[in-house]
Design a protein around this motif. Structure first.
Motif, PDB file in Angstrom:
ATOM      1  N   ASP A 160     -28.525  11.850 -25.552  1.00  0.00           N
ATOM      2  CA  ASP A 160     -27.555  11.791 -24.676  1.00  0.00           C
ATOM      3  C   ASP A 160     -26.557  10.336 -24.730  1.00  0.00           C
ATOM      4  OD1 ASP A 160     -29.021  10.243 -22.613  1.00  0.00           O
ATOM      5  OD2 ASP A 160     -29.332  11.930 -21.304  1.00  0.00           O
ATOM      6  N   LEU A 161     -25.668  10.207 -24.047  1.00  0.00           N
ATOM      7  CA  LEU A 161     -25.023   9.034 -24.188  1.00  0.00           C
ATOM      8  C   LEU A 161     -24.668   8.785 -22.555  1.00  0.00           C
ATOM      9  CD1 LEU A 161     -22.852   7.155 -25.321  1.00  0.00           C
ATOM     10  CD2 LEU A 161     -20.901   8.890 -25.072  1.00  0.00           C
ATOM     11  N   MET A 162     -25.049   7.407 -22.161  1.00  0.00           N
ATOM     12  CA  MET A 162     -24.413   6.955 -20.882  1.00  0.00           C
ATOM     13  C   MET A 162     -23.415   6.174 -21.281  1.00  0.00           C
ATOM     14  SD  MET A 162     -26.535   4.139 -18.391  1.00  0.00           S
ATOM     15  CE  MET A 162     -27.888   5.375 -17.986  1.00  0.00           C
ATOM     16  N   THR A 163     -22.290   6.580 -20.493  1.00  0.00           N
ATOM     17  CA  THR A 163     -20.829   5.961 -20.907  1.00  0.00           C
ATOM     18  C   THR A 163     -20.287   5.381 -19.640  1.00  0.00           C
ATOM     19  OG1 THR A 163     -18.821   6.457 -21.959  1.00  0.00           O
ATOM     20  CG2 THR A 163     -19.945   8.339 -20.884  1.00  0.00           C
ATOM     21  N   SER A 164     -19.423   4.540 -19.625  1.00  0.00           N
ATOM     22  CA  SER A 164     -18.617   4.236 -18.698  1.00  0.00           C
ATOM     23  C   SER A 164     -17.364   5.042 -18.387  1.00  0.00           C
ATOM     24  CB  SER A 164     -18.206   2.499 -18.823  1.00  0.00           C
ATOM     25  OG  SER A 164     -17.259   2.468 -20.140  1.00  0.00           O
ATOM     26  N   ASP A 165     -16.985   5.811 -19.400  1.00  0.00           N
ATOM     27  CA  ASP A 165     -15.571   6.818 -19.203  1.00  0.00           C
ATOM     28  C   ASP A 165     -15.935   8.088 -19.805  1.00  0.00           C
ATOM     29  OD1 ASP A 165     -13.286   7.794 -19.450  1.00  0.00           O
ATOM     30  OD2 ASP A 165     -12.170   5.889 -19.501  1.00  0.00           O
ATOM     31  N   THR A 166     -16.583   9.190 -19.101  1.00  0.00           N
ATOM     32  CA  THR A 166     -16.883  10.276 -19.698  1.00  0.00           C
ATOM     33  C   THR A 166     -15.550  10.977 -20.287  1.00  0.00           C
ATOM     34  OG1 THR A 166     -16.661  11.383 -17.471  1.00  0.00           O
ATOM     35  CG2 THR A 166     -18.772  10.970 -18.276  1.00  0.00           C
ATOM     36  N   GLU A 167     -14.448  11.002 -19.867  1.00  0.00           N
ATOM     37  CA  GLU A 167     -13.222  11.409 -20.375  1.00  0.00           C
ATOM     38  C   GLU A 167     -12.982  11.059 -21.555  1.00  0.00           C
ATOM     39  OE1 GLU A 167     -11.576  14.325 -18.982  1.00  0.00           O
ATOM     40  OE2 GLU A 167     -13.494  14.271 -17.702  1.00  0.00           O
ATOM     41  N   LYS A 168     -12.958   9.712 -21.837  1.00  0.00           N
ATOM     42  CA  LYS A 168     -12.551   8.874 -23.059  1.00  0.00           C
ATOM     43  C   LYS A 168     -13.909   9.378 -23.988  1.00  0.00           C
ATOM     44  CE  LYS A 168     -10.896   4.878 -22.944  1.00  0.00           C
ATOM     45  NZ  LYS A 168     -10.721   3.285 -23.060  1.00  0.00           N
ATOM     46  N   ALA A 169     -15.146   9.443 -23.680  1.00  0.00           N
ATOM     47  CA  ALA A 169     -16.156   9.875 -24.595  1.00  0.00           C
ATOM     48  C   ALA A 169     -15.950  11.411 -25.051  1.00  0.00           C
ATOM     49  CB  ALA A 169     -17.136   9.709 -23.805  1.00  0.00           C
ATOM     50  N   LYS A 170     -15.459  12.286 -24.127  1.00  0.00           N
ATOM     51  CA  LYS A 170     -15.386  13.682 -24.517  1.00  0.00           C
ATOM     52  C   LYS A 170     -14.152  13.781 -25.522  1.00  0.00           C
ATOM     53  CE  LYS A 170     -15.063  15.478 -20.259  1.00  0.00           C
ATOM     54  NZ  LYS A 170     -14.871  16.319 -19.087  1.00  0.00           N
ATOM     55  N   ALA A 171     -13.122  13.046 -25.248  1.00  0.00           N
ATOM     56  CA  ALA A 171     -11.987  12.926 -25.900  1.00  0.00           C
ATOM     57  C   ALA A 171     -12.256  12.599 -27.481  1.00  0.00           C
ATOM     58  CB  ALA A 171     -10.744  12.364 -25.380  1.00  0.00           C
ATOM     59  N   PHE A 172     -13.136  11.720 -27.751  1.00  0.00           N
ATOM     60  CA  PHE A 172     -13.345  10.803 -28.807  1.00  0.00           C
ATOM     61  C   PHE A 172     -14.215  11.893 -29.566  1.00  0.00           C
ATOM     62  CE2 PHE A 172     -16.569   8.533 -31.418  1.00  0.00           C
ATOM     63  CZ  PHE A 172     -15.681   7.707 -32.279  1.00  0.00           C
ATOM     64  N   TYR A 173     -15.356  12.225 -29.194  1.00  0.00           N
ATOM     65  CA  TYR A 173     -16.630  12.996 -29.576  1.00  0.00           C
ATOM     66  C   TYR A 173     -16.079  14.602 -29.838  1.00  0.00           C
ATOM     67  CZ  TYR A 173     -19.743   8.985 -29.213  1.00  0.00           C
ATOM     68  OH  TYR A 173     -20.349   7.563 -29.241  1.00  0.00           O
ATOM     69  N   GLY A 174     -15.034  14.940 -28.979  1.00  0.00           N
ATOM     70  CA  GLY A 174     -14.706  16.340 -29.121  1.00  0.00           C
ATOM     71  C   GLY A 174     -13.870  16.493 -30.316  1.00  0.00           C
ATOM     72  N   GLU A 175     -13.032  15.430 -30.794  1.00  0.00           N
ATOM     73  CA  GLU A 175     -12.180  15.314 -31.703  1.00  0.00           C
ATOM     74  C   GLU A 175     -13.035  14.991 -33.255  1.00  0.00           C
ATOM     75  OE1 GLU A 175      -8.600  16.086 -33.679  1.00  0.00           O
ATOM     76  OE2 GLU A 175      -8.878  16.206 -31.613  1.00  0.00           O
ATOM     77  N   LEU A 176     -14.105  14.052 -33.124  1.00  0.00           N
ATOM     78  CA  LEU A 176     -14.619  13.687 -34.402  1.00  0.00           C
ATOM     79  C   LEU A 176     -15.622  14.796 -34.763  1.00  0.00           C
ATOM     80  CD1 LEU A 176     -15.022  11.408 -36.218  1.00  0.00           C
ATOM     81  CD2 LEU A 176     -16.738  10.498 -34.534  1.00  0.00           C
ATOM     82  N   PHE A 177     -16.419  15.335 -33.551  1.00  0.00           N
ATOM     83  CA  PHE A 177     -17.455  16.234 -34.057  1.00  0.00           C
ATOM     84  C   PHE A 177     -17.129  17.492 -33.812  1.00  0.00           C
ATOM     85  CE2 PHE A 177     -20.501  12.173 -33.472  1.00  0.00           C
ATOM     86  CZ  PHE A 177     -20.213  12.033 -34.856  1.00  0.00           C
ATOM     87  N   ASP A 178     -16.127  17.962 -33.233  1.00  0.00           N
ATOM     88  CA  ASP A 178     -15.567  19.422 -32.951  1.00  0.00           C
ATOM     89  C   ASP A 178     -16.629  19.753 -31.948  1.00  0.00           C
ATOM     90  OD1 ASP A 178     -14.035  21.687 -33.051  1.00  0.00           O
ATOM     91  OD2 ASP A 178     -15.500  22.637 -34.731  1.00  0.00           O
ATOM     92  N   TRP A 179     -16.673  18.996 -30.736  1.00  0.00           N
ATOM     93  CA  TRP A 179     -17.640  19.533 -29.602  1.00  0.00           C
ATOM     94  C   TRP A 179     -16.918  20.027 -28.529  1.00  0.00           C
ATOM     95  CZ3 TRP A 179     -21.049  14.483 -28.893  1.00  0.00           C
ATOM     96  CH2 TRP A 179     -22.128  14.509 -29.934  1.00  0.00           C
ATOM     97  N   THR A 180     -17.634  21.118 -27.996  1.00  0.00           N
ATOM     98  CA  THR A 180     -17.044  21.477 -26.591  1.00  0.00           C
ATOM     99  C   THR A 180     -17.977  21.057 -25.483  1.00  0.00           C
ATOM    100  OG1 THR A 180     -17.858  23.372 -26.913  1.00  0.00           O
ATOM    101  CG2 THR A 180     -15.583  23.371 -27.569  1.00  0.00           C
ATOM    102  N   PHE A 181     -17.192  20.855 -24.225  1.00  0.00           N
ATOM    103  CA  PHE A 181     -18.269  20.338 -23.177  1.00  0.00           C
ATOM    104  C   PHE A 181     -18.246  21.444 -21.928  1.00  0.00           C
ATOM    105  CE2 PHE A 181     -16.113  16.938 -25.546  1.00  0.00           C
ATOM    106  CZ  PHE A 181     -17.332  16.107 -26.078  1.00  0.00           C
ATOM    107  N   GLU A 182     -19.552  21.226 -21.231  1.00  0.00           N
ATOM    108  CA  GLU A 182     -19.720  21.933 -20.213  1.00  0.00           C
ATOM    109  C   GLU A 182     -20.195  20.834 -19.150  1.00  0.00           C
ATOM    110  OE1 GLU A 182     -22.955  25.369 -18.661  1.00  0.00           O
ATOM    111  OE2 GLU A 182     -21.873  25.524 -20.470  1.00  0.00           O
ATOM    112  N   THR A 183     -19.768  20.973 -17.976  1.00  0.00           N
ATOM    113  CA  THR A 183     -19.915  19.921 -16.893  1.00  0.00           C
ATOM    114  C   THR A 183     -20.977  20.524 -15.856  1.00  0.00           C
ATOM    115  OG1 THR A 183     -18.182  18.545 -17.129  1.00  0.00           O
ATOM    116  CG2 THR A 183     -19.509  18.376 -14.963  1.00  0.00           C
ATOM    117  N   GLY A 184     -22.320  20.008 -15.592  1.00  0.00           N
ATOM    118  CA  GLY A 184     -23.221  20.797 -14.906  1.00  0.00           C
ATOM    119  C   GLY A 184     -22.783  20.644 -13.202  1.00  0.00           C
ATOM    120  N   ASP A 185     -23.468  21.334 -12.437  1.00  0.00           N
ATOM    121  CA  ASP A 185     -22.971  21.302 -11.010  1.00  0.00           C
ATOM    122  C   ASP A 185     -23.609  19.967 -10.494  1.00  0.00           C
ATOM    123  OD1 ASP A 185     -24.885  21.778  -8.106  1.00  0.00           O
ATOM    124  OD2 ASP A 185     -23.062  22.908  -8.505  1.00  0.00           O
ATOM    125  N   GLN A 186     -22.536  19.322  -9.794  1.00  0.00           N
ATOM    126  CA  GLN A 186     -22.863  17.951  -9.058  1.00  0.00           C
ATOM    127  C   GLN A 186     -24.131  17.704  -8.457  1.00  0.00           C
ATOM    128  OE1 GLN A 186     -20.869  15.134  -9.910  1.00  0.00           O
ATOM    129  NE2 GLN A 186     -22.337  13.949  -9.075  1.00  0.00           N
TER     130      GLN A 186
END
Length: 258
Positions: free
Chosen positions: A15-41
């Motif tokens: 897993d990735l500890m990141t300072s900006d999850t939105e930026k990380a999702k945009a980057f890795y989603g585009e680079l590796f063709d990932w989709t994302f699911e956010t768990g219950d807070q």
């Protein structure tokens, strides 16, 4: 590809500890063709699961207050049947505890330790979540590697604490390397980094992702805000490159040799 078998002591999650999850999702989603699911807070603290073709491959979490001074980082988790017993064993073999064992409702139990050389590594005791469901294909984890400033101490630690059956690939002053398992069955590596890691950089684990074309992936990553640290260059194991994502987390990619 069938779901990987995660044996005790072997890498089973990243897993990735990141300072900006939105930026990380945009980057890795585009680079590796990932989709994302956010768990219950409330239950999972908003932990994000990354999927490729509907199957889990990695996690992401937002850095919290008090973690601002820590760099964004990818972490490797090793499987264990008993996280608390493994933490106790690690402490008895010169390890440290960074995050005490904690239960993740229904999913399993996790902890974060420092090995005998100071490298952080996670522990995962599976419940419903067994680990990543794809590996060694494009956009998924391909290899896990410890770069250590004390090679002998690191090898002994993982043998004693995690029961690693190590195979020495090379033992020369220029290149010391051991693997968990041998040949095509190897699960992870330990590299002697004492000759090249700067004094301010601690021993650490590095994560490799498989790609179809290393050069094209580097070009795409750079267009998305990544920086190239090294490569791409051919090696006996594939064409490698080291990059940092848009917020500075380091990762490696590996594709077929050109």
């Amino acid at each position: 590809m069938p779901t990987p078998h995660h044996s005790n002591g072997a890498p089973c999650w990243i897993d990735l500890m990141t300072s900006d999850t939105e930026k990380a999702k945009a980057f890795y989603g585009e680079l590796f063709d990932w989709t994302f699911e956010t768990g219950d807070q409330e239950k999972y603290g908003g932990y994000i699961t990354a999927r490729r073709n509907g199957r889990s491959v990695a996690g992401m979490m937002q850095k919290q207050e008090g973690q601002a001074n820590f760099p964004d980082v990818w972490s490797t988790y090793l499987r264990t049947d008993d996280a608390r017993a493994t933490v106790k064993n690690a402490l008895e073999h010169s390890g440290q505890v960074y995050v005490e064992p904690m239960d993740v409702p229904e999913q399993g139990s996790m902890a974060m330790i420092g090995d005998a050389t100071g490298a952080a590594v996670g522990l995962w005791q599976p419940g419903e979540m067994k680990g990543y469901e794809l590996a060694a294909e494009a956009g998924t984890p391909a290899w896990h590697e410890l770069h250590t400033k004390d090679y002998a101490a690191a090898v002994t630690f993982y043998e004693d604490v995690f029961g690693w059956d190590t195979e020495v690939m090379s033992d020369t002053p220029e290149f010391r390397y051991a693997t968990l398992g041998a040949g095509d069955d190897a699960k992870a590596g330990i590299m002697d980094a004492s000759g090249y890691l700067p004094a301010e950089v601690p021993s650490h684990w590095q994560v490799y992702f498989a790609v179809n074309d290393a050069d094209a992936s580097v070009e795409k990553a750079v267009s998305l805000g990544a920086k190239v640290i090294d490569g791409p260059e051919d090696s006996p194991f594939g064409r490698l490159a080291t990059l940092t994502d848009p917020t500075g987390a380091m990762f490696k990619i590996i594709g077929a040799t050109s």
